[in-house]
Structures are given as structure tokens and as C-alpha cells.
Design a protein around this motif. Sequence first.
Motif, PDB file in Angstrom:
ATOM      1  N   ILE A 152      -5.232   0.700 -12.091  1.00  0.00           N
ATOM      2  CA  ILE A 152      -4.659   1.310 -10.891  1.00  0.00           C
ATOM      3  C   ILE A 152      -5.598   2.392 -10.340  1.00  0.00           C
ATOM      4  O   ILE A 152      -5.927   2.392  -9.151  1.00  0.00           O
ATOM      5  CB  ILE A 152      -3.258   1.909 -11.191  1.00  0.00           C
ATOM      6  CG1 ILE A 152      -2.247   0.775 -11.438  1.00  0.00           C
ATOM      7  CG2 ILE A 152      -2.786   2.797 -10.033  1.00  0.00           C
ATOM      8  CD1 ILE A 152      -0.875   1.243 -11.891  1.00  0.00           C
ATOM      9  N   ASN A 168      -1.742   7.109   0.920  1.00  0.00           N
ATOM     10  CA  ASN A 168      -0.429   6.511   1.153  1.00  0.00           C
ATOM     11  C   ASN A 168       0.082   5.654  -0.002  1.00  0.00           C
ATOM     12  O   ASN A 168       1.182   5.117   0.059  1.00  0.00           O
ATOM     13  CB  ASN A 168      -0.460   5.625   2.403  1.00  0.00           C
ATOM     14  CG  ASN A 168      -0.568   6.458   3.651  1.00  0.00           C
ATOM     15  OD1 ASN A 168      -0.114   7.595   3.685  1.00  0.00           O
ATOM     16  ND2 ASN A 168      -1.192   5.902   4.676  1.00  0.00           N
ATOM     17  N   ALA A 169      -0.749   5.492  -1.042  1.00  0.00           N
ATOM     18  CA  ALA A 169      -0.355   4.593  -2.130  1.00  0.00           C
ATOM     19  C   ALA A 169       0.459   5.324  -3.187  1.00  0.00           C
ATOM     20  O   ALA A 169       0.085   6.418  -3.608  1.00  0.00           O
ATOM     21  CB  ALA A 169      -1.607   3.977  -2.763  1.00  0.00           C
ATOM     22  N   ASN A 170       1.578   4.735  -3.597  1.00  0.00           N
ATOM     23  CA  ASN A 170       2.463   5.309  -4.615  1.00  0.00           C
ATOM     24  C   ASN A 170       2.720   4.295  -5.710  1.00  0.00           C
ATOM     25  O   ASN A 170       3.205   3.200  -5.428  1.00  0.00           O
ATOM     26  CB  ASN A 170       3.835   5.636  -4.012  1.00  0.00           C
ATOM     27  CG  ASN A 170       3.722   6.674  -2.929  1.00  0.00           C
ATOM     28  OD1 ASN A 170       3.652   7.853  -3.204  1.00  0.00           O
ATOM     29  ND2 ASN A 170       3.669   6.216  -1.673  1.00  0.00           N
ATOM     30  N   PHE A 171       2.410   4.661  -6.934  1.00  0.00           N
ATOM     31  CA  PHE A 171       2.733   3.805  -8.078  1.00  0.00           C
ATOM     32  C   PHE A 171       3.710   4.534  -8.990  1.00  0.00           C
ATOM     33  O   PHE A 171       3.650   5.759  -9.128  1.00  0.00           O
ATOM     34  CB  PHE A 171       1.467   3.489  -8.886  1.00  0.00           C
ATOM     35  CG  PHE A 171       0.657   2.357  -8.342  1.00  0.00           C
ATOM     36  CD1 PHE A 171       0.890   1.057  -8.765  1.00  0.00           C
ATOM     37  CD2 PHE A 171      -0.351   2.582  -7.417  1.00  0.00           C
ATOM     38  CE1 PHE A 171       0.124   0.002  -8.277  1.00  0.00           C
ATOM     39  CE2 PHE A 171      -1.112   1.532  -6.916  1.00  0.00           C
ATOM     40  CZ  PHE A 171      -0.874   0.243  -7.344  1.00  0.00           C
ATOM     41  N   LYS A 172       4.591   3.779  -9.607  1.00  0.00           N
ATOM     42  CA  LYS A 172       5.440   4.321 -10.673  1.00  0.00           C
ATOM     43  C   LYS A 172       5.360   3.356 -11.845  1.00  0.00           C
ATOM     44  O   LYS A 172       5.681   2.173 -11.696  1.00  0.00           O
ATOM     45  CB  LYS A 172       6.879   4.458 -10.183  1.00  0.00           C
ATOM     46  CG  LYS A 172       7.806   5.088 -11.209  1.00  0.00           C
ATOM     47  CD  LYS A 172       9.028   5.726 -10.572  1.00  0.00           C
ATOM     48  CE  LYS A 172      10.213   4.784 -10.594  1.00  0.00           C
ATOM     49  NZ  LYS A 172      11.440   5.433 -10.072  1.00  0.00           N
ATOM     50  N   ILE A 173       4.889   3.832 -12.990  1.00  0.00           N
ATOM     51  CA  ILE A 173       4.778   2.959 -14.167  1.00  0.00           C
ATOM     52  C   ILE A 173       5.402   3.654 -15.366  1.00  0.00           C
ATOM     53  O   ILE A 173       5.388   4.873 -15.472  1.00  0.00           O
ATOM     54  CB  ILE A 173       3.306   2.568 -14.473  1.00  0.00           C
ATOM     55  CG1 ILE A 173       2.441   3.813 -14.708  1.00  0.00           C
ATOM     56  CG2 ILE A 173       2.715   1.742 -13.347  1.00  0.00           C
ATOM     57  CD1 ILE A 173       1.016   3.483 -15.148  1.00  0.00           C
TER      58      ILE A 173
END
Lengths: 368, 368
Positions: B77, B102-107
Motif C-alpha cells: 500500500i 485523497n487515498a484512504n485505506f483501513k486495514i
Amino acid sequence: MKLTFEKSNLINAINIVSKAVSSKSTLPILECILIDASTDEIKMIANDLELGIETKVAGTITERGKTAVPSKLFGEIIRKLPDSDVEISTDSANNMMIVCENANFKIPANPADEFSYLPYIEKDKYICLSQFTLKELIRQTIFSISANDNNKLMTGELFEINENMLRVVSLDGHRISIRKIKLNDSYEKKNVVVPGKTLNEISRILTGDNEKEVFLFFGENNIMFEFDDTKVVSRLIEGEYFNIDRMLSSDYTTKISLNKKRLLDCIERSMLLIRENDRKPIIMNITDDMALSMNSTFGTMNERIEIEKEGKDIMIGFNPKFFVDALKVIDDEEVTLYLINSKAPCFIRDDNEEYVYLILPVNFNNAG
Amino acid sequence: MKLTFEKSNLINAINIVSKAVSSKSTLPILECILIDASTDEIKMIANDLELGIETKVAGTITERGKTAVPSKLFGEIIRKLPDSDVEISTDSANNMMIVCENANFKIPANPADEFSYLPYIEKDKYICLSQFTLKELIRQTIFSISANDNNKLMTGELFEINENMLRVVSLDGHRISIRKIKLNDSYEKKNVVVPGKTLNEISRILTGDNEKEVFLFFGENNIMFEFDDTKVVSRLIEGEYFNIDRMLSSDYTTKISLNKKRLLDCIERSMLLIRENDRKPIIMNITDDMALSMNSTFGTMNERIEIEKEGKDIMIGFNPKFFVDALKVIDDEEVTLYLINSKAPCFIRDDNEEYVYLILPVNFNNAG
């Protein structure tokens, strides 16, 4: 037979013809390259019976003859020789001797008469375009042929000639890729389906030179590509290709334009959350901007991208790989997407329809 | 926890510590990187219990904390994010949020308290050398460790410190590789056997900079390499290493010197005629020159190389790979071989014995 070559000429020719050598065959002769110096010129030929390649090699003929030599071993030896002149000869026991400076190799070869030459093709029906253009056309469409042999026609590409227009089409049941170019001359109408494997190999051999031409000759069951000192002959795929014009539509209810690189980067990022065989879609929620989201067992991703929009809001899901494949071969900075509803195909196309990429959406759970 | 990084700093740290992440483990925590910002500095740690790596990362701590995050997904990522600042935070449900433009990750992440920190090592026994030297020493010896676990000691390398001399030794039962260098200071006597895997990973992380130092600290059962902002801790292999001095001999009946590249090229060419599991030797017939020959089911090769010789003529056979491995890491233009008879080991060594490569010969059929 006794021939002398510059090492680099020999390597170049081996690299070209070895594309048509069977890597695994029950017939040893299909793993061979024919070196034919029975006339005043030296030719190398490989032919796996689907695809055949012949190229001329500059060299000196001290004694005429021909022999078929195992492609892989022959290529490996020549590449590892010192950068110097290479002498190749045969003895009466079908051995090939390779001499370069102090290095001497002797390897078993095969009698040339077992070898199948390329089929003959009339040169009356043809088209001509630049090597660069053909290479680009292949690159921009080859990814959407089907790897699956169930429908043979889907494993090839349609080459459709209509006067001075050439249209190249590939499809795999989930998407269609179309590229259209203007030829310099007008030609007889012709539709052929060329195997994807042939096109992949051709595109590796083509230099991609804009100044150099390639001729495509159409036979009954074969196509021949002729360029530089090389001829490539391939069987055509038989049958009537799909009527794609029926699948194309210029209707739309939503039209959006956006930066191609931003969209591509975002979709590629979303794919980090899926593993092979995992069919999670990327969801595009198109309102005043585009909100992309991916939701898998590995995590979630969402990202907003600015767009210019005409028409209705829409929420639609796609296999992200299909979008990535198409976006990667579009050179424009901005792309335009045409959509109808969440069950109808999305079209990515430019104003002149020089390219059209149709992608079917996938079902998704709104709650996801 | 809430931290902000420059993307490049984060990637650099991930690249370093991920060398100590188990790729396949039954314990998910072993596939994680610990991000520890519980004090005023940010550290990343990975530890597969054989090998552990800790490195400092430059970044801003808005809220202290620590978390263990799956290494592979986290790295993928971060690499795919835009080139911009990256914000990393955690929530109470052990999720990690990654935000970049603007990119959002949730892991999902793991609680940090499951994670094993690196073992503590006293810093009283150590040596110091340049990163370049250590990287070279590893490259020049690592190929002759044994891949086979039957004798654990053979899977590592001996580091032998005697005053200001460091000798690094590896052997696999068929050959021995020895490199010797002078250190800038004198140190206490010490012998340790370092796992080959550790050395491979270390050599990938070391920049190879001649100006930068690396410290090796010796603990009871562990070794720690410290350089730049990074610490690498590895278990040592237990047991008494082989008495190699007994195997080394300065006797010889034939001494030859020849061009290294010519010998290497020739032996590499001969290997084209052998396939895996095929144990055909390369035969060296040493008279006024060296005639090398290879005879396999795929063909024959022979080649003559000029040499300078002292002593008797000799004919001897070797596994060509062993010669290639040694010759590839010798930087000298000329090499000298010392031979006794066709059953005794061949030594390749320089005058100062900064390098010694011992290779056992193989039996061969004279008639071959």
C-alpha cells in the motif's frame, strides 16, 4: 556445409526465428532451426506448424548445404562465444561443428529433409503499414483476448480492412477492445482472425520503427507478415467473428471526463486489497465527483477523484483489472467514460472513436 | 497512535525491516512489522525469532502508540501511494488507517503486545569495519555454504577474529572459501558461526559505502550488526567449526597462472552442455597450455587457453560450477592455481592469501 558469420548477425537471426520454435514437442525436428545455405543466400527458418518464421542472415558461404540444429542449445552456445567470427560446419554424421577463436563445439544436428518449410502465400491481397503502428495496435488490444480455448475465435484478434480503414478488435466475453487507424492506401475488403500467440510473437520481433514498413499478405488459411529480411507466416483462425457493431451503442445517460493517471493509480491501489480468485469489484459512485471504494477481507479503501460530468448520478461496479488493462494503453491525459445504468456496459472512447474500450459491469451489494 | 511520514522514509524503513519478516508462518504476528512510537522516536521492528531487524524512521508523532501491521500488505500500500506525506493512525478496534492525499485505506492490525522485541546484547565484545568490506566479504564466500541442513555448521560462515585479522570461511564438503582482511584495530580473539540466511539479508541492507562503518557485537548466542539507524540481531549457530587449517596445504607439484576471464568464459561455455543433475566434469589437461574439454550427451566442447606453468603436467576434472563460483568473485585479472595430483584439491589463491579457494576434483574416465 561451411559458413562464417559475425556473431551479432547470428544472434539477431536466432532471436527472431526462435519465436516459432516449439519449446516442448514430441517431434525433435520442431525444436530445431533450419539453416539453409543451399543457394547463394543463408536463411534461418523455424516452424512449429502454427507459426513459421524465416529470416535472411548475412554471412559467407564456403560450402553450400543445410542442416537442422536444436534451437535452444545452438542459441545458448552462440551467445556465450567470444565476440568474434563464428564458423559453422557439418560432417557426414549429421554433427554440427561450431568454432570461434579457441572454442570448439560439436553437437548433434538433424537431417534438413525432415524440416517443414513455410507454406507458400500469394501476394495479391495485402495491406501495408508502419512497424510502429502495427506494434502499437497489438499492444493496445491484445490484453482482452481470451486465454481460454473454449471459443477459438476469442483467442485471436479480428483484423478488418475496409477501403483505407483498418480496425483491430479483441474480446473475451467481459470486454471488447477496438482500435481503428487510417491506412495510406485503399485496399480490398477483408476480415481475418489472427491468433493471439502470433501477434504476441510478431510484436516482439517488430522494431517499432515508424520509418519501416510491414506488409500483411492474406492467403486462404494463412497470413504472412513481411518486414526487413523476415517473413512470418501464421495460420488464421477459421469461422465468422462476432458481430461487434451490434454491441456498440452511442447512447448514454452519464458522461464523465477525468485525469487518466489519477484514475489508473487509484484503481491499481485498490487492487492491493484483492488476491487472485478474489472477485471483489471496485465501486464507482459518480455524483459531483467520483468516489471509488473497495471492500475486501484484507481491508477497505476509498478515494475521491475530481471529474467533469454530464447527466445523471450513477453507482456502478467493475472488475478493477479490466479498467487497469484499458487505461494502461490509452495515451491521452484525459479519458471520457460513457455510462447508461449499473447493469449496462461502460464505454471508454475518444471523440473520433480511434479507440473504444467496452467493459461490462459486475453486480455488487449496495450495502457493501 | 498518529504519525506522519514522508513516503520515501517509510518505504526505506519497510524495505530494511521486511527482510526479517516470515513469509509463511502459522503465527500471524511473525508476518507483521511493529511500529513503535511509544517514546519520542519512531522505530520499526521485524523479528522472525532467528533474525530480527530494528530501524529508526524519521517522522512526526502527533499521538504516541504502537501497533503491529501485516508487512506485505502494508508495504504494498505505501509503495502505491502518491509521492506525498503519509499519515498513519490506529483506532480502538486495532485497525490501521493510512491516509495520503485523497487515498484512504483501513486495514486490520495486531495488538503490539504480542510482538517479540529484539534480544538485548552487551556491547563489550565487538569489531568494526566498513560496510563495503563486510558486503564484499559476504559476496566472496557465501556461495559455498551448504543449502542442506544435515550439518548445521555448513549452513553458516565462520567469522574468526585474531587481533587485527578477520577471516571469513565457508565450506560445503566439496570446497572451501576463505577471505582474510586486516582490521584497523586489534580485538579480542573470537570465533562465531553466523547463519548464511542472516548474511544474505545483511548484505542486501548494507549500502556498500566505503565511508560508513558497521559494528559487529558478539553476545552469548547472538550477533548484532549495527549500522546507520539499523540494528540486525541474529542467532549464532552453535558448535565447534571445522578445523580448516588442517585442510590447507602449501605443497604443490604444478603451479599455473592464467587470465581469469578467459578461464571463466570457457568453463561457463562448457556448462551449456550439461543439464541439472548431470554431473559431467570439465577436464583440464595441463601441458604447455591448458586444454579444457567437456563431453556430454548434448555434445562436446574443447578449448585451449595459454598459461604460465611451473612443475609437472597434470590432467584433472572438476565440477565446473565450483570453479565458476570462485572465479566470479575474484577481482584479479590473473589467477594462480596450485595442484598436486588428480585426486588432491586444487587451490586458487593470491600471494598474500587474502583469498583461498579450495576445490576438490572429481573422478573422470580418461577415455571420455
